[in-house]
Design a protein around this motif. Sequence first.
Motif, PDB file in Angstrom:
ATOM      1  N   ALA A   1     -23.405  33.019 -67.965  1.00  0.00           N
ATOM      2  CA  ALA A   1     -23.478  31.983 -69.003  1.00  0.00           C
ATOM      3  C   ALA A   1     -23.967  32.572 -70.325  1.00  0.00           C
ATOM      4  O   ALA A   1     -24.942  33.336 -70.368  1.00  0.00           O
ATOM      5  N   PHE A   2     -23.235  32.274 -71.424  1.00  0.00           N
ATOM      6  CA  PHE A   2     -23.628  32.712 -72.766  1.00  0.00           C
ATOM      7  C   PHE A   2     -23.476  31.524 -73.706  1.00  0.00           C
ATOM      8  O   PHE A   2     -22.375  31.034 -73.901  1.00  0.00           O
ATOM      9  N   LYS A   3     -24.619  31.029 -74.242  1.00  0.00           N
ATOM     10  CA  LYS A   3     -24.577  29.797 -75.036  1.00  0.00           C
ATOM     11  C   LYS A   3     -23.787  28.746 -74.243  1.00  0.00           C
ATOM     12  O   LYS A   3     -24.088  28.503 -73.083  1.00  0.00           O
ATOM     13  N   THR A   4     -22.737  28.143 -74.813  1.00  0.00           N
ATOM     14  CA  THR A   4     -21.961  27.181 -74.005  1.00  0.00           C
ATOM     15  C   THR A   4     -20.750  27.856 -73.363  1.00  0.00           C
ATOM     16  O   THR A   4     -19.886  27.184 -72.793  1.00  0.00           O
ATOM     17  N   GLY A   5     -20.646  29.190 -73.481  1.00  0.00           N
ATOM     18  CA  GLY A   5     -19.513  29.912 -72.912  1.00  0.00           C
ATOM     19  C   GLY A   5     -19.974  30.865 -71.822  1.00  0.00           C
ATOM     20  O   GLY A   5     -20.989  30.611 -71.152  1.00  0.00           O
ATOM     21  N   VAL A   6     -19.230  31.944 -71.643  1.00  0.00           N
ATOM     22  CA  VAL A   6     -19.605  32.948 -70.642  1.00  0.00           C
ATOM     23  C   VAL A   6     -19.360  34.357 -71.186  1.00  0.00           C
ATOM     24  O   VAL A   6     -18.536  34.569 -72.078  1.00  0.00           O
ATOM     25  N   HIS A   7     -20.095  35.311 -70.637  1.00  0.00           N
ATOM     26  CA  HIS A   7     -19.891  36.731 -70.930  1.00  0.00           C
ATOM     27  C   HIS A   7     -19.722  37.439 -69.584  1.00  0.00           C
ATOM     28  O   HIS A   7     -20.702  37.772 -68.928  1.00  0.00           O
ATOM     29  N   ARG A   8     -18.470  37.634 -69.170  1.00  0.00           N
ATOM     30  CA  ARG A   8     -18.160  38.243 -67.862  1.00  0.00           C
ATOM     31  C   ARG A   8     -17.160  39.371 -68.036  1.00  0.00           C
ATOM     32  O   ARG A   8     -15.982  39.243 -67.686  1.00  0.00           O
ATOM     33  N   PRO A   9     -17.591  40.520 -68.577  1.00  0.00           N
ATOM     34  CA  PRO A   9     -16.666  41.647 -68.734  1.00  0.00           C
ATOM     35  C   PRO A   9     -16.146  42.111 -67.360  1.00  0.00           C
ATOM     36  O   PRO A   9     -16.874  42.039 -66.377  1.00  0.00           O
ATOM     37  N   THR A  10     -14.910  42.566 -67.335  1.00  0.00           N
ATOM     38  CA  THR A  10     -14.280  42.978 -66.084  1.00  0.00           C
ATOM     39  C   THR A  10     -15.120  44.006 -65.322  1.00  0.00           C
ATOM     40  O   THR A  10     -15.544  45.002 -65.900  1.00  0.00           O
ATOM     41  N   TYR A  11     -15.354  43.733 -64.008  1.00  0.00           N
ATOM     42  CA  TYR A  11     -16.083  44.616 -63.090  1.00  0.00           C
ATOM     43  C   TYR A  11     -17.581  44.711 -63.387  1.00  0.00           C
ATOM     44  O   TYR A  11     -18.293  45.481 -62.729  1.00  0.00           O
ATOM     45  N   SER A  12     -18.085  43.970 -64.384  1.00  0.00           N
ATOM     46  CA  SER A  12     -19.538  43.967 -64.604  1.00  0.00           C
ATOM     47  C   SER A  12     -20.190  43.293 -63.391  1.00  0.00           C
ATOM     48  O   SER A  12     -19.532  42.553 -62.648  1.00  0.00           O
ATOM     49  N   PRO A  13     -21.492  43.555 -63.160  1.00  0.00           N
ATOM     50  CA  PRO A  13     -22.159  42.928 -61.999  1.00  0.00           C
ATOM     51  C   PRO A  13     -21.927  41.420 -61.934  1.00  0.00           C
ATOM     52  O   PRO A  13     -21.600  40.885 -60.873  1.00  0.00           O
ATOM     53  N   VAL A  14     -22.042  40.734 -63.064  1.00  0.00           N
ATOM     54  CA  VAL A  14     -21.906  39.273 -63.025  1.00  0.00           C
ATOM     55  C   VAL A  14     -20.456  38.867 -62.765  1.00  0.00           C
ATOM     56  O   VAL A  14     -20.178  37.852 -62.121  1.00  0.00           O
ATOM     57  N   ASP A  15     -19.509  39.691 -63.220  1.00  0.00           N
ATOM     58  CA  ASP A  15     -18.098  39.406 -62.923  1.00  0.00           C
ATOM     59  C   ASP A  15     -17.849  39.563 -61.426  1.00  0.00           C
ATOM     60  O   ASP A  15     -17.182  38.732 -60.793  1.00  0.00           O
ATOM     61  N   MET A  16     -18.444  40.602 -60.822  1.00  0.00           N
ATOM     62  CA  MET A  16     -18.265  40.805 -59.377  1.00  0.00           C
ATOM     63  C   MET A  16     -18.944  39.686 -58.581  1.00  0.00           C
ATOM     64  O   MET A  16     -18.408  39.230 -57.558  1.00  0.00           O
ATOM     65  N   GLU A  17     -20.106  39.215 -59.058  1.00  0.00           N
ATOM     66  CA  GLU A  17     -20.749  38.063 -58.395  1.00  0.00           C
ATOM     67  C   GLU A  17     -19.803  36.871 -58.388  1.00  0.00           C
ATOM     68  O   GLU A  17     -19.640  36.179 -57.372  1.00  0.00           O
ATOM     69  N   ALA A  18     -19.159  36.646 -59.540  1.00  0.00           N
ATOM     70  CA  ALA A  18     -18.235  35.506 -59.630  1.00  0.00           C
ATOM     71  C   ALA A  18     -17.071  35.686 -58.660  1.00  0.00           C
ATOM     72  O   ALA A  18     -16.651  34.741 -57.983  1.00  0.00           O
ATOM     73  N   ARG A  19     -16.562  36.929 -58.551  1.00  0.00           N
ATOM     74  CA  ARG A  19     -15.443  37.177 -57.622  1.00  0.00           C
ATOM     75  C   ARG A  19     -15.859  36.899 -56.177  1.00  0.00           C
ATOM     76  O   ARG A  19     -15.117  36.286 -55.399  1.00  0.00           O
ATOM     77  N   HIS A  20     -17.068  37.358 -55.811  1.00  0.00           N
ATOM     78  CA  HIS A  20     -17.521  37.147 -54.431  1.00  0.00           C
ATOM     79  C   HIS A  20     -17.777  35.669 -54.154  1.00  0.00           C
ATOM     80  O   HIS A  20     -17.469  35.161 -53.070  1.00  0.00           O
ATOM     81  N   TRP A  21     -18.308  34.946 -55.161  1.00  0.00           N
ATOM     82  CA  TRP A  21     -18.484  33.497 -54.978  1.00  0.00           C
ATOM     83  C   TRP A  21     -17.120  32.833 -54.761  1.00  0.00           C
ATOM     84  O   TRP A  21     -16.947  32.002 -53.865  1.00  0.00           O
ATOM     85  N   PHE A  22     -16.118  33.284 -55.566  1.00  0.00           N
ATOM     86  CA  PHE A  22     -14.788  32.661 -55.453  1.00  0.00           C
ATOM     87  C   PHE A  22     -14.159  32.967 -54.090  1.00  0.00           C
ATOM     88  O   PHE A  22     -13.542  32.103 -53.455  1.00  0.00           O
ATOM     89  N   LEU A  23     -14.364  34.207 -53.613  1.00  0.00           N
ATOM     90  CA  LEU A  23     -13.893  34.574 -52.255  1.00  0.00           C
ATOM     91  C   LEU A  23     -14.456  33.610 -51.220  1.00  0.00           C
ATOM     92  O   LEU A  23     -13.726  33.097 -50.363  1.00  0.00           O
ATOM     93  N   SER A  24     -15.767  33.338 -51.312  1.00  0.00           N
ATOM     94  CA  SER A  24     -16.402  32.460 -50.319  1.00  0.00           C
ATOM     95  C   SER A  24     -15.841  31.040 -50.422  1.00  0.00           C
ATOM     96  O   SER A  24     -15.621  30.376 -49.416  1.00  0.00           O
ATOM     97  N   ARG A  25     -15.557  30.583 -51.626  1.00  0.00           N
ATOM     98  CA  ARG A  25     -14.982  29.243 -51.789  1.00  0.00           C
ATOM     99  C   ARG A  25     -13.580  29.170 -51.165  1.00  0.00           C
ATOM    100  O   ARG A  25     -13.224  28.178 -50.518  1.00  0.00           O
ATOM    101  N   LEU A  26     -12.793  30.245 -51.348  1.00  0.00           N
ATOM    102  CA  LEU A  26     -11.454  30.269 -50.739  1.00  0.00           C
ATOM    103  C   LEU A  26     -11.563  30.135 -49.229  1.00  0.00           C
ATOM    104  O   LEU A  26     -10.839  29.361 -48.597  1.00  0.00           O
TER     105      LEU A  26
END
Lengths: 398, 398
Positions: free
Chosen positions: A20-45
Amino acid sequence: MQVDTDRFLADLKRLREFGAFKTGVHRPTYSPVDMEARHWFLSRLREEGLEAEMDGIGNILGRSPKPGPHLLSGSHLESQNEAGWLDGALGCVAALHLAASGLPVDVAVFADEEGHYGSFIGSRSFTGLLEETEIDRLANKYHDKPLRDALREAGLEGRPRLRAEPGRYRGFLEMHIEQGRQLEKRDLGIGVVTGIVAIWQWRIVIEGQQNHAGTTTMDERRDAGMAAVRLLAAIDSEFPRHCAERTVWTAGRIALSPGAPSIIPGRAEILFQYRDVDIDVLRRLEEVLRRCVTESNRRERTVATLEALSLSTPAVSDPAFQDALEAAAEALAPGKSLRMPSGAGHDAQYLARVMPAAMLFVPSINGISHHWTEDTKDEDLALGMRVLAEGARRILAA
Amino acid sequence: MQVDTDRFLADLKRLREFGAFKTGVHRPTYSPVDMEARHWFLSRLREEGLEAEMDGIGNILGRSPKPGPHLLSGSHLESQNEAGWLDGALGCVAALHLAASGLPVDVAVFADEEGHYGSFIGSRSFTGLLEETEIDRLANKYHDKPLRDALREAGLEGRPRLRAEPGRYRGFLEMHIEQGRQLEKRDLGIGVVTGIVAIWQWRIVIEGQQNHAGTTTMDERRDAGMAAVRLLAAIDSEFPRHCAERTVWTAGRIALSPGAPSIIPGRAEILFQYRDVDIDVLRRLEEVLRRCVTESNRRERTVATLEALSLSTPAVSDPAFQDALEAAAEALAPGKSLRMPSGAGHDAQYLARVMPAAMLFVPSINGISHHWTEDTKDEDLALGMRVLAEGARRILAA
């Protein structure tokens, strides 16, 4: 088939918390937070009963257990730096809820659509258009980290890369924000994308003679900077007479060397691009551009050269898919849809090379995108989700 | 009084080794290599029997032990980035050899004439026209390092700043390359400078709206970059109708933000200057410039603002000094001199505010300066040195 738009919006807002960045997001490709988001999405699938995995380039595929025919749907999870919360995330969560609604839909997340490392490496990998040698070559365009290092740090090194299974899919659907103001200006809710524009990107280099800004008389000068100004002014006055209705052109960078106040620039470099869905328009504008450069070299005492950096191909949406999406929009929100081109590039343009593809747009507030203030009203997001699902149902039923 | 032109040329070529770049030099103000050059020059002054010191702004003064009346002579040691080997270095080494020849001449080196940090801060400091508060404010225009930090790193922090001693000097002489082609075109050897043009330097900032280069239609755009291009094209077409014969104007820098190929520039910054010896012409061109900016703001959906960075005053050379230099040239090279204005700014223009001043030019090969290919024939350098010394002798004898 029933879409739960409340759970759809809840998942979107949960995803918004990653980086989360202000009202947006900062998720550069392969950054730790981007990978967290990918793993969360995997679990949702997996929670929704899909057989899901992440591959060697960071792509995610969630396979539906339902019998075919299947549709593929998805987008990307990473963001531009300090950018908006919807962009690619919307298409991923929308695909998740197509599957959750009971439709036979596989969900795809394509890595690095935002180009931190390359150009559409995720969707090009999935469609067989990315070589290992290119992966060896690529590095982050902001901080130069080699792609191989980033993949290793993300724990993806050595994993196979997934390919689209031949014959499995009727086609591909991607939901996205418009990133423009055409829907909002007309108070519409749904954009049925007719095609994705091609971007023709050029470098114009002008060589003159660097010299002293006080002692070199005007008629002795070979000023690369003023030659660049006159060339761009000529291009900008010529293009409107040869472009199509939705053509856009942009000089994003003008660099003068050495760039000092008291030195006549000896060299100018311009990054110039134009975009259109019609290959004939793109070719016509190339002729106009070349004529302007030739005319500059005839008129000026500088030498301008034109170099094509990338000439992409327009991607046309599948006509039957467009009809299905438009019919779905008419059924759920009569008179609220518009057929329109996409001025931005999307993963769908590569999927369109191997299967029928189409996109659905929802309005962007003030047309803002690639900025943390990017936003869309909840009711527009929910309507888009329902129209996408109804469109998918009609395509699968056809 | 005897000038050794061989030793003069040898010192010039030794100085060329400090920051050598191709056939030129790269000696940014206060950089380690620039300070090495200053310390070497200090030692040369002392070898020639002068009482020499460097002050808190990096100025060097070498005082002659000879009884008065005295002349002051000198120039600057730093260079523009990747620029020529002669420029200011010539005037410093020529002054050294005026003193070495036995004339009662003090030698001055003025810091940062090339304006890496400010505008003539060395000669303005020496003539009492530089406040401490301005030193607090200034920073390097290429990499933003504060001037105070640069002075501390150069070991100059806390040193007093030297001022011209009232009553000590008959006047100031500066030898320099012409930096133009007027002498070379006429096959002449000596330029007697009648005056120094004023430079009026402006910053033009244009504020627009940064946006996506694909999804923002042309009629929605507020493109600061294209507004800058159209404004500069308008200025360049207006100026010829209002300028004088030797007026020159230059846009040395155009910077677009963020400067990415697929983002419409939200901001543009232009460095624009013009030069003339006539204050009325300078004022008239300011009106033209302001009209162009006003017209841009009327026509465009961007906001352009104009900021005066420096508005200098034209400097007239002392008539008696001009006569002495011309007579010296006639004696040593009959028919080889020309009276001419200086299109470039020089430290002499500030010295001229507190004492009689004049300049002597030698030819520049192809008129090139502020570039590493800058050069002058050895025999032209030697003739200039001899004429300068003979002119100084005549001035002191008058």
